[in-house]
Scaffold this active site. Structure first.
Site, PDB file in Angstrom:
ATOM      1  N   LYS A  61       0.837  -1.230   0.011  1.00  0.00           N
ATOM      2  CA  LYS A  61       0.027   0.017  -0.100  1.00  0.00           C
ATOM      3  C   LYS A  61       0.993   1.323   0.173  1.00  0.00           C
ATOM      4  O   LYS A  61       0.444   2.455  -0.405  1.00  0.00           O
ATOM      5  CB  LYS A  61      -0.829  -0.027   1.187  1.00  0.00           C
ATOM      6  CG  LYS A  61      -2.095  -0.914   1.171  1.00  0.00           C
ATOM      7  CD  LYS A  61      -2.981  -0.574   0.141  1.00  0.00           C
ATOM      8  CE  LYS A  61      -4.401  -1.414   0.094  1.00  0.00           C
ATOM      9  NZ  LYS A  61      -5.251  -0.936  -0.583  1.00  0.00           N
ATOM     10  N   SER A 311       0.729 -10.089  -0.641  1.00  0.00           N
ATOM     11  CA  SER A 311       0.677  -8.618  -0.707  1.00  0.00           C
ATOM     12  C   SER A 311       0.725  -7.979   0.547  1.00  0.00           C
ATOM     13  O   SER A 311       1.236  -6.856   0.846  1.00  0.00           O
ATOM     14  CB  SER A 311      -1.079  -8.310  -1.238  1.00  0.00           C
ATOM     15  OG  SER A 311      -1.884  -9.024  -0.173  1.00  0.00           O
TER      16      SER A 311
END
Length: 409
Positions: A61, A311
């Site tokens: 992110k 992720s």
């Protein structure tokens, strides 16, 4: 970055992603690519992990958040930024803002895990707790932006965010140029859209497979309808991909460039997380383990070499404990049993003796002797056992029944 939102033109281009990569030099880490011998044997071809769980702030992110905030005009930076998130996006925005000297306010649900709240504050953001679910938190952040003039930083629905996430795709091609399949978790679609744009433009032969949690799978119906469709009450432990509606901007790219979107169950996610921890020695959150879950559920469906994109690794320790136990149960390595026995001296010791013979390790015992549901001479026992697989679980159940015990759960 310049872009067009016309449906005939991609909202993000390879030049945008390459520009983001230059912008992120010295900010985001080029994360490691690790091989998985166990998954390679299952798939019948090399399988590699792209370890964004080892990225700064613990997830990918930071990439998109930094690119988005760095692209703000001076007057926008002066007004500060605001975001809403239960964890990963919050931390990415907080660190990116601090690095760029921009004030940040992050709204988080009241039930957000304490480690994520503390980390977001430590990265420099002002944290405000509001609402019980992310939708309520999101509304509060947007209201704050309207009142103060702060720029709202969306977690996935903006071209700059997608371009930043797309840099992961460029790294994959550099680190594993022979890749044939990339498997990536999908929530709102920002990561999948960015990776697909970068990879498909350079290597149209590479297959991109998206993965969603079955209880929060908005993309399959959306792709079938040809436009984003909301899913009511998404439910999954994988909060990083728990999104009820695809983003308008990433949807176009996912629709055009992602070859397939699969779904995985909660049991499959838990088993995948356990595999990452035990076999790869990697702490991965449930959303990050979703590509591994897809590989485990149908290993023959993926042409190798395969890259599974992990992720993120920001998993709350309390949730990790529950997920690991769930994963062990799914593999037949943890068994909870309730049964009734005659309430007499030595009855519990006799029961434990039966379990000892079949080599079941007792982790916990709950012994109830007074309950309206029980007869005067009955007792109820709940046992938590460590077992050695599904076959062993069946052997334990058979041994208890042969010893005359009534197993009720």
């Amino acid at each position: 970055m310049s872009y067009s939102t016309a449906d005939s033109l991609p909202p993000v281009t390879l030049d945008d992603v390459r520009g983001a990569q230059k912008m992120l030099t010295g900010v985001a880490r080029v994360t490691a690519m690790e091989g998985s011998r166990h998954l390679s044997q299952l798939v019948g071809a090399p399988v590699h992990f792209k370890c964004e769980n080892l990225q700064r702030t613990g997830s990918f992110k930071l990439r998109g958040a930094y690119v988005r905030i760095a692209g703000l005009l001076p007057e926008e930076r002066a007004a500060g930024v605001v975001a809403a998130s239960a964890g990963n996006h919050a931390q990415g925005v907080a660190l990116a803002s601090s690095l760029l000297g921009v004030g940040s306010t992050v709204f988080m649900p009241k039930g957000a895990p304490l480690p994520k709240i503390s980390a977001t504050r430590d990265y420099g953001a002002e944290v405000r707790l509001h609402g019980q679910v992310v939708d309520e938190t999101l509304a509060a952040a947007q209201e704050y932006a309207a009142e103060t003039g702060a720029v709202f930083i969306h977690p996935f629905d903006h071209p700059d965010i997608i371009a930043g996430q797309g840099t992961v795709g460029l790294e994959i091609l550099e680190q594993c140029p022979e890749v044939r399949t990339i498997v990536v978790g999908v929530g709102g679609g920002g990561l999948a859209a960015g990776v697909a744009m970068a990879v498909k433009t350079l290597r149209p032969d590479v297959r991109i497979v998206g993965v969603q949690a079955a209880g929060a799978a908005a993309y399959p119906p959306s792709l079938a309808a040809g436009h984003p469709v909301a899913v009511d009450n998404p439910v999954t432990m994988a909060d990083g991909i728990k999104v009820g509606r695809p983003g308008d901007v990433p949807f176009q790219l996912v629709r055009d460039l992602v070859d397939e979107v699969r779904t995985v169950t909660e049991d499959e996610i838990a088993t995948a997380l356990l595999l990452c921890l035990e076999r790869a020695k990697l702490v991965v959150e449930p959303a990050g383990a979703s590509p591994v879950a897809a590989l485990l559920s149908d290993p023959g469906a993926f042409e190798g070499p395969v890259v599974a994109l992990l992720s993120g690794g920001n998993v709350d320790p309390v949730l990790l404990q529950r997920v690991l136990r769930h994963g062990m149960a799914a593999q037949g390595r943890y068994l909870a049993v309730r049964l009734r026995l005659t309430d007499r001296p030595g009855a519990l010791a006799t029961l434990l003796g039966v379990l000892s013979v079949v080599d079941a390790n007792v982790l916990d015992v709950s012994h109830v002797r007074t309950d309206p549901r029980l007869g005067l001479t009955e007792a109820e026992v709940e046992l938590h056992l460590e077992t050695k697989g599904r076959t062993h679980c069946a052997e334990v159940g058979q041994a208890l029944r042969e010893a005359g015990y009534t197993v009720i759960g």
